[in-house]
Every structure is written in structure tokens, then in C-alpha cells.
Design an enzyme around this catalytic site. Sequence first.
Site, PDB file in Angstrom:
ATOM      1  N   PRO A 261       0.831  -1.212   0.000  1.00 40.89           N
ATOM      2  CA  PRO A 261       0.000   0.000   0.000  1.00 40.89           C
ATOM      3  C   PRO A 261       0.867   1.264   0.000  1.00 40.89           C
ATOM      4  CG  PRO A 261      -0.505  -1.421   1.900  1.00 40.89           C
ATOM      5  CD  PRO A 261       0.672  -2.007   1.212  1.00 40.89           C
ATOM      6  N   HIS A 262       0.433   2.255  -0.740  1.00 36.47           N
ATOM      7  CA  HIS A 262       1.139   3.541  -0.782  1.00 36.47           C
ATOM      8  C   HIS A 262       0.122   4.614  -1.131  1.00 36.47           C
ATOM      9  CE1 HIS A 262       1.098   1.819  -4.797  1.00 36.47           C
ATOM     10  NE2 HIS A 262       1.183   3.043  -5.271  1.00 36.47           N
ATOM     11  N   GLY A 263       0.511   5.879  -0.968  1.00 35.56           N
ATOM     12  CA  GLY A 263      -0.442   6.962  -1.168  1.00 35.56           C
ATOM     13  C   GLY A 263      -0.601   7.374  -2.625  1.00 35.56           C
TER      14      GLY A 263
END
Lengths: 699, 147
Positions: B61-63
Site C-alpha cells: 500500500p502507498h499513497g
Amino acid sequence: MLFSDRETTIIRLLLDNEDGLTRDDLIKNLQVSKRTVYREVASLDNSLARLQIRLVKQDNRYQLVGEAAQMAELKQQVQQQPQQQVFDVRRRQNALTARLLLTNDVVTMQQLADEFNVSVATIVQDLNAIEPIFKDYRLAISRKKAAGIQAVGKESNRRRVLSGVLNSEINEYEFFEYLEHPKAQAQQLEYSTRYFIQLLDQNLLKISFQAIKGLQAAHFNQLADSQLQQLIIVLTVSAMRIQARQSLVELKHVDQTKLFKDQRLAIELFKQFPEAVRTHVNMLELAFMALQIQGMSFAVPKNIMLENYDLVLSYRVRNLIQEVSNQFNWDFRQDDVLFQDLMAHLSAALKRSYSQIPELNNPILQRIQTEYQNLYDIVAHSLTHVFPDNHFVAGEIAYVVIHFASSYEKKVQKTSLSALVLCANGIGTAKILETRLRRNIPEITHFTVSRVLDLNNLDLSQFDLVFSTIFLPGFPMKYKVISPMLLANEIKEIRDDIAQHYSLAAPVTPPEPDSDKLAQKTQDFQTAYQSMRAANDILENITVQDLTNSADLLTTLTQITTSLDGVLLTDPEEVARLLLQRMEKAPVGIPNTPMALVHTTSDLVKRPFFSIYNLSHVLPITGMDGQPVQLKRVLLMVGPAKMSIVENSLMGKISGSIIENDLNLEIYKTGTQAIVYQLISSLFLDELHMLNRNEVASQ
Amino acid sequence: MDALDKDLILVNQEIKTKEDAIKAAGQLLVDHGYVEAPYIDSMIARNKDVSVYMGNFIAIPHGTDDGKQYIKKTGISIIQVPWGVDFSDDPADEKLVTVVFGIAGLNGEHLQLLSQIALFCSDINNVEKLADAQSADEIINLLKEVE
């Protein structure tokens, strides 16, 4: 110093007309708009300043003014420069496609007309011509009243079409020359290659080239130049779009697990780009690029039927497969995928001009050597035997072994096994395990999930296999402990196990007679060549087209045959009558589809032919099962009364393939020309192998 | 791997949904001063347009681009979920994840982080080791050799 094509033309005109030319003269001669002439004149004045020549306007006429020596030099320069070049229609339409897809702005027709040096009416025609390509990829040309036009659609499709067009228009030899020596080559390039290369962002193109070159030795070694070019173009296009903040926002049907390896390469590639691109690379971009890389690894030359099909190699590959089959005691000859894979792999491997760097620490290759030791030894031996002039390093042999090994694994007989899945935890985990087993081990058809506590209620004798997530001391049967997530190596172990215990080895049929006589080879070659030509003739004439037809069957058939009059057949009315007669004798409608296989053979037909027609008017006919069929798609198959064995079997292959399986049926029902072509070409390839094989066996 | 911080690693977690897994990975980054709280929302948003499932039982997960403003420094959080959490949208199409890597990368450093993780996890045996690890130290030991 060099001038643009249009500048050169203006200079030539002005040199030829010493009295000068009016603006209208220029408009007429150049066939461009007033505004373009203004722009060209201004830029030309600048370009000429370096030669100390001026472009002046006197009495409404443009003239060149300068010293005699300078004028002579200019004359010489424009003579050296090639004549102004323009696109032919197809190129212009491709250029227009690329131009529209590259920008998200609305452009006016006039702007495009100026850019391509044609009238607005021509642009309108071109747009109509390219619209079907857009439609095929679910893109559209949106026309905005009074504002202009704009390409709209999914970003992934936009990039696919854009890269495809650029790739087809850029000459691969010139492309690499240009990338190696951009400055020296820019002006030497053929006009169209130059135009299309210059549509790309030059800086990003350079980075893409370097990035891919950096990974080439380790990862893209097997790719042909044309594939490398395609990859560089896709990467450049992606980087341009990312930089323009047009990142991908959706991508359908991606199997991440399959992409994992290539996703890593995609990351390595994007890491080479400047921050403006790098920062905006999302996972989808990585997946998209990985898909492109993966596509490359499996690409087989499209025109395998044509001149670049290597007959000598195919003969040797056949021998290799034969030898390995004999020694390994397993029949690999029925596997056409193996044949094709080996063809693709070995043709690339043998063409590599430089010796391959040994891959010392590649764990996969080491595993191949230990896990398939017997097969490895046999393949190594056979390779030296069949290709005495080539030296194969260990890594290379291992890759060939991989092809054989995967064929072996694939062929392992499917049996219907029943398995018990035991789980210490709740049934939920066991269910996860069950789904994964179901998906990955098709040999198992029946599953029972149980908790260890409930074991006593089960009759263990009904299970072939027992899987458990925990150790079961004292359990009365052989069982296998696996992790609930069922790792890839566990899947492999289970399948190997099943292969070993539950499969029936495919019996090896007696080896084909060893035929070393030169005469026979020549004959083989001739037969193969003729077969291939026959196949190619049929393939190249396949079309899928729409027909605005009449409501009457015979008239519709006549419409079709008339369109083939002359080239393919004579007396279209009679052929149509024969087709109808054949339909009346035995129904040809394909049950539960809107299709019919309309066919006949006659002396009036010159050569075998297959094509598909979409009818505008539905016609009621009878299906092969006696039920009514609403005919919308005619599969037309005609041939001369006397066809060769090869032609007969090729046509038979087509008709036999239609209801062979659901996928084929769907392709014939809805496929575009390209897809139908693809299907039939692969069918033909299979058939040609069969024919070749029989030819050898019967002698 | 330089960006590793023992405090950002949790082992033996039980997590039911992919949203919870992403939130947990984000919360660790927030708690230790790598990102500001709104970054978590942008991680959730990112997974909505593009699945952060990577294959080989891992998710990263990342922004989103918009979320970048909330990053204070580059960092990775690691959540080990030995029994797995499903990252698929469709229950029939299971995407089991046992190790969740939450990443926050300044200046395009996220690609560097992604590439290190992907390299390490391309060997399924390594993923297995990560999934079996019993402590944060063990995970750091496994990952420290990754360049």
C-alpha cells in the site's frame, strides 16, 4: 545548415523565379493556408540570415537577396537536399492517428489541415478512415462543435494504439541507428521515420533506450530488434503520458502473480527516469509495462507462414524432439506448442552472433539441472547431435530443457483424484486452501474439508490424497503437510507427486524411419513449400466484411459471389446457385448461432477461399439440427472441384475447427478479421506439421 | 534496506479486510512520524483505483499523488499476517497476502523501495521466511541484506 522540407521548396521556387513570387503564388504552389505561408516565410528569413541572404518583400513579391557567392552556396545546399516529401494517404492517416492520440487538447480541422498540408475536406475523409481503428480499441474521436476534435477513451488503449502506429511506421534499422547517433542521423532518416520519431519526446526516448539497453543483456536477450523497438516505444509513450499527468487509472484483467517477475523489470526501467516521471509512476503503470514485457516474451513472428519461416530449422527441431522422445521414453511429438516454442527459442538462440555470457548463479538454471537431471543430459546430448555446428553453454541447454520439461508436466495425464483437506483451525482456512488447490491442481476433482477433530467420522479409504496444515503423528495414511497459502513450490511438489503416482506415461510410438537421403529431404522441402504456399494463399485472402444484403437468400449469395467475380471465380450466378443447391440438400446453419457454413466446390472456382460476411438483413434458414437459424453471419467456403490433398486438408481444418470448442465458435461468431486470421493461421500451422510428419512416415 | 525501523514492524497480526490491513500499515507510519494522518486516506484511495496487491502473497500500500504532501520522511512499515488477508475485490478471485509493506517515499523514492521489496519477494522462499518470522528482529535480519 539544413532547411525543413517546406523551406527547401520555397527556396527552390524563389531561386527559379528571380522576379519573385506573390503570397498567392506561394499558397498555390505549396498548397497551404495563408497563415502557414506567413509562418514559413518568417522562419525562413531566420534560417537564411546565417547565409547572409535575406528574404524581402518588394511590390508584394517575395524575393531572395544576397551576394552571388552566397546565392550559389544556397543553390548547392537545396540541391543536395532531397525533394520535398509528403506522406501517402495511409501514412498520413497513421500520422493523424498518432497526432490525435498524443494530445488531450481539442484541435481544429484547420490546424490539422495546415500541419499535414492538405485540405480540410481531406482531413474529414481521413478521420472517417481512421475511426474504425479507434472503435476497435474503444476509443473515439469526439467532435466538438465550433471547437474542434479530440481523441477520447481509456488511457491504456490510447497507448496501445499509439505505440502500435509508431512502431509500424518507424523503420527498425533507422530507429537504432538514430538512437546510437542521434545528431548524425537526424537528417539522414527517411522522411516518415523521422516524422514519427520526432513525435516522441526526444529526451524520454533517449532515457527509454538507455534503460532498456541496460537490462538487455540480462533480461531482453532473446528479443528481436523489432521487439526491442516496440518496447522502447511503449516505454517512451508511457513516460510521455505520465509526464503529461495522464497516468493509467484502470487496467482490466491483470494477473498480478503472473506479472510479478516482469513488474520488477518495469520498476527498474522507470527508476531511470527523471523525477517528473518517476514520482507519478503508480502500480498500474508498472503492471501495464510488465504486460508489454510479458507480451514480448511470447511473441511469435506473425507471418510465420511467410518467407521468414525457417524450414531447415523446423526440420532440425523435429529431429531434436524425435531424439529426445526416444531417449526419454516419452512422446513429445504431439505437442505443437512445444514445437513452436522451440522454433522461436532456437531461432533466436542460434542467431545470436556473439557467444552468450554464462549465467553462473542463476538459481532457476541450477534447479533445472538438478531436478531434471536425466532430461537435461538427454537434451544436451541431442542438441550437440542435431546442431553439430553450434556450441551450447549450460544456461542455453537449461532453457531448452525448460521447454521440454513444461511439455512433460503439461501432458501428465489428468485423472480424477479425490482429496481430503485437514485443518487444525476453523473450516475457513481449509476453505481458502481448498480454493487454491482447486485452481492450481486440476487433477484433483473431489475435495472433502474436515477438521482434525472430525476425522473419526470419515472413511479414509475413499481418498487418494490427504493434505494437512499440521503434522498428524500416527495418522494411518500417507499425507502431505502444506501451508494454508499453498506456495508455488508446494503446488509443484504436489503435481510432481501426482504425475509420478497417478499418471499413465504416454506410450512412445515406434520412431519414425531415419531418413538421411538427400533426395528425400529435397522432396520434403518441396512438399513443405507447396503446402505453405497453399496455406498462405488462403490466409491472405480471408476477410471479415459487412454486406448490405437483400432479403432473399439467392440474391444475397449472388451479391457475395459477384464481389468475387474475376479474381476468384467466373459465372457468379451459377456459383451462387450451386451454394443454394448445397444448402437445400443438407442444412448448413450452425445450431444455436446466427451462422452458417455456406460452401461448395466447382470448376468455376479458381482456388480455395474462405471469408466471413456480416449480413445487414437477417435471413431465416435451417440449422444442421433441423431447427431454424436466423442467419446473420455467412462463413463462405469455396474451392475448385479438384483440390490438392493439402488444400483439401486445410479447408477441412477450417470447417472442422468451427465447432471444435467454444472459443473457436465465439471467434467465428464475433471475431474481427485480425482475430479470425490469427486463429486460422495457427490451425494451418498445426495442420502443416501434421502433413509434414505424415509425409515422412509414409515413405 | 536502509529505511527499515524496528518500531514499524508488527508480526503475528490477525486482520480481516484489506482496508484494515492498509490502515494498520498507514497507522504505523503515522505513529512514528513518517507521515501525517491524511496519508492513510490517500493509501485507501489509491487501493481503490489500483489494487496494491503485488503478487507472491505481498501487498504494497502507498499513497496517491495528492497524498504526497503528507509525507515527512521516507519509510516502510511491515505487517505480517501469517493467516493471510484477502486483497481481492471479488471473493471468487482470492489474492491472499501474508506480508503488507506500507510505503511512503519522498521525491520518487517509492520506486526504489518498491524495487527492493519486489526483488527480495520475487523468491517465494523469501516470502515464506517473512511470513514465518516470529519477531521484528528476524524480519529486519532477513531484509537487511537487500541493497
